[in-house]
Design a protein around this motif. Structure first.
Motif, short mmCIF file in Angstrom:
data_model
loop_
_atom_site.label_atom_id
_atom_site.label_comp_id
_atom_site.label_asym_id
_atom_site.label_seq_id
_atom_site.Cartn_x
_atom_site.Cartn_y
_atom_site.Cartn_z
N ARG A 30 -10.75 -73.49 37.72
CA ARG A 30 -10.64 -74.60 38.66
C ARG A 30 -9.59 -75.62 38.24
NH1 ARG A 30 -16.54 -76.84 38.55
NH2 ARG A 30 -16.93 -74.65 38.15
N LEU A 31 -9.01 -76.25 39.27
CA LEU A 31 -8.12 -77.38 39.06
C LEU A 31 -8.96 -78.64 38.89
CD1 LEU A 31 -5.59 -76.68 41.95
CD2 LEU A 31 -5.10 -76.40 39.51
N ARG A 32 -8.56 -79.51 37.98
CA ARG A 32 -9.19 -80.81 37.81
C ARG A 32 -8.11 -81.85 38.07
NH1 ARG A 32 -14.04 -80.43 34.64
NH2 ARG A 32 -14.46 -78.28 34.06
N ILE A 33 -8.19 -82.50 39.22
CA ILE A 33 -7.11 -83.36 39.69
C ILE A 33 -7.61 -84.79 39.82
CG2 ILE A 33 -5.41 -83.73 41.51
CD1 ILE A 33 -5.87 -80.73 42.23
N GLY A 34 -7.00 -85.69 39.06
CA GLY A 34 -7.34 -87.10 39.17
C GLY A 34 -6.66 -87.71 40.38
N VAL A 35 -7.42 -88.33 41.24
CA VAL A 35 -6.87 -88.94 42.45
C VAL A 35 -7.12 -90.45 42.42
CG1 VAL A 35 -7.10 -86.86 43.86
CG2 VAL A 35 -9.00 -88.48 43.74
N ARG A 36 -6.21 -91.17 43.05
CA ARG A 36 -6.34 -92.63 43.09
C ARG A 36 -7.33 -93.09 44.15
NH1 ARG A 36 -0.81 -91.74 41.87
NH2 ARG A 36 -0.25 -92.71 39.88
N ASP A 37 -7.38 -92.38 45.26
CA ASP A 37 -8.27 -92.76 46.35
C ASP A 37 -8.99 -91.52 46.86
OD1 ASP A 37 -9.58 -93.82 48.49
OD2 ASP A 37 -7.79 -94.37 49.64
N VAL A 38 -10.29 -91.44 46.56
CA VAL A 38 -11.07 -90.27 46.97
C VAL A 38 -11.12 -90.16 48.49
CG1 VAL A 38 -13.35 -89.19 46.86
CG2 VAL A 38 -12.44 -90.37 44.86
N ASP A 39 -11.14 -91.32 49.17
CA ASP A 39 -11.23 -91.30 50.63
C ASP A 39 -10.00 -90.70 51.29
OD1 ASP A 39 -13.71 -92.51 50.49
OD2 ASP A 39 -12.87 -94.54 50.55
N ALA A 40 -8.87 -90.68 50.58
CA ALA A 40 -7.64 -90.12 51.14
C ALA A 40 -7.60 -88.60 51.06
CB ALA A 40 -6.41 -90.71 50.43
#
Length: 376
Positions: A30-40
């Motif tokens: 799996r990819l583990r991707i840090g995102v700034r805005d989960v809602d986006a």
């Protein structure tokens, strides 16, 4: 355009674009991707991608792709995200204060969203051991091959391997003999310290000369405490280092901070953590062996039933310290084969559904895509 590039672009769009991505890592499946805005993030769009086997929503989005493909997509995502960020940068000057404020706000937002102390702690432990898994796999396979060759050589079947098995033993054991150092480096980084200082403190544990040190009348043993001791040592080193940087003048920080960090964390490791972690390690081994020896099928049922939920949330890597401790003690882990039965049962159930759902092509395609990852 290659298939991997097209897939990576589609995933990046579903994640809200490169501007919403700040970190990309991957494990075996799996990819583990840090995102700034989960809602986006468009989770439904990600799940609709045929190659995507599953999506786990969090501040660190997890996109399941399966072994092999996940490595290629992770590399391509890093390239695409980096190039798009460079092409989309605002040409106007931005002050350092504004960038710092924005970064602080992003960090605060990430911490506030869907974080509990237990999940946060387990995720940190997983992040420490995740980079070590490829080496653990490689050394484990080499050790298995070497064991077979030694057995065959002893029986006189492969006498040619007698001079080759010591080399394989060195390949298999070299990493494990210094795993405390690698754990220390990753732990220090995860808790905000300098990796090499965490590694320096953790290196005390496998150092042969530690046998000359006595604590409460008992001589310490090289390796005592193992990875658990290394974790404690590196985390303490990170906190000591950060504390030192708050009061130490910049002009002498290069000399004072690392010296105080290694001295304080190192002495605590020698006189406290090695003994304490040694007790914990022995306790883990005793409990694990006792549970399987006395618990029988019920113990296997409970352990197997709890394992897959951990995998679903990406927290199963937090069990790696326990497996590593058992390997250090006995040369193998008694828990992993039992836990693997959960995946084996899942594969069996999927095959049964695949055979029965002959007229449901969508379900059968999903199962065919998921089975390689499940078997892995």
């Amino acid at each position: 355009m290659s298939t991997v590039t097209a897939l990576s672009q589609t995933i990046l769009q579903g994640l809200g674009g490169s501007g919403n991505v700040h970190d990309i890592e991957n494990c075996m499946t799996r990819l583990r991707i840090g995102v700034r805005d989960v809602d986006a993030v468009d989770v439904d769009a990600l799940k609709a991608i045929p190659e995507v086997l599953g999506v786990i929503e969090d501040s660190t989005m997890q996109v399941v792709l399966g072994p092999g493909l996940v490595d290629e997509v992770a590399d391509e995502l890093g390239r695409l995200a980096g190039s798009e960020v460079r092409m989309g940068e605002d040409s106007t000057d931005v002050s350092a204060e504004a960038l710092a404020a924005r970064g602080a706000q992003i960090r605060e937002d990430r911490k506030a969203k869907n974080q509990t102390p237990i999940r946060s702690f387990l995720r940190r432990i997983a992040n420490i051991f995740l980079p070590l898994i490829p080496a653990l796999i490689a050394c484990g396979i080499i050790a298995g091959v070497n064991g077979v060759l030694i057995n065959l050589t002893t029986r006189g079947i492969t006498p040619w391997a007698a001079d080759f098995t010591p080399a394989l033993a060195a390949l298999a054991s070299g990493f494990m003999s210094l795993i405390a150092v690698f754990v220390g480096m990753n732990a220090a980084k995860e808790f905000g310290g300098t990796p090499v200082l965490g590694g320096a403190v953790a290196a005390i544990i496998p150092f042969a000369g530690i046998a000359k040190v006595t604590v409460a009348g008992q001589a310490l043993a090289p390796g005592q405490g193992g990875v658990i001791g290394a974790l404690l040592a590196a985390v303490l080193a990170a906190f000591v280092e950060r504390w030192c940087r708050k009061w130490c003048p910049r002009s002498i920080a290069m000399l004072v901070v690392p010296t105080v960090t290694v001295l304080v964390a190192g002495l605590v490791t020698i006189y406290v953590f090695m003994t304490l972690a040694g007790w914990i390690s022995v306790g883990i081994g005793t409990i694990a062996n006792g549970l399987l020896a006395g618990g029988g099928a019920f113990a296997g049922f409970v352990l197997g039933g709890l394992f897959l939920p951990l995998v679903m949330f990406g927290l199963h890597q937090a069990l790696t310290p326990i497996h590593t401790t058992l390997i250090e003690q006995a040369g193998y882990t008694v828990l992993l084969p039992v836990l693997a039965m959960a995946g084996a049962g899942q594969v069996g159930a999927s095959v049964a559904v695949f055979m029965r759902a002959r007229h449901n092509s969508s379900l059968r395609n999903t199962i065919k895509s998921a089975l390689p990852a499940a078997r892995g």
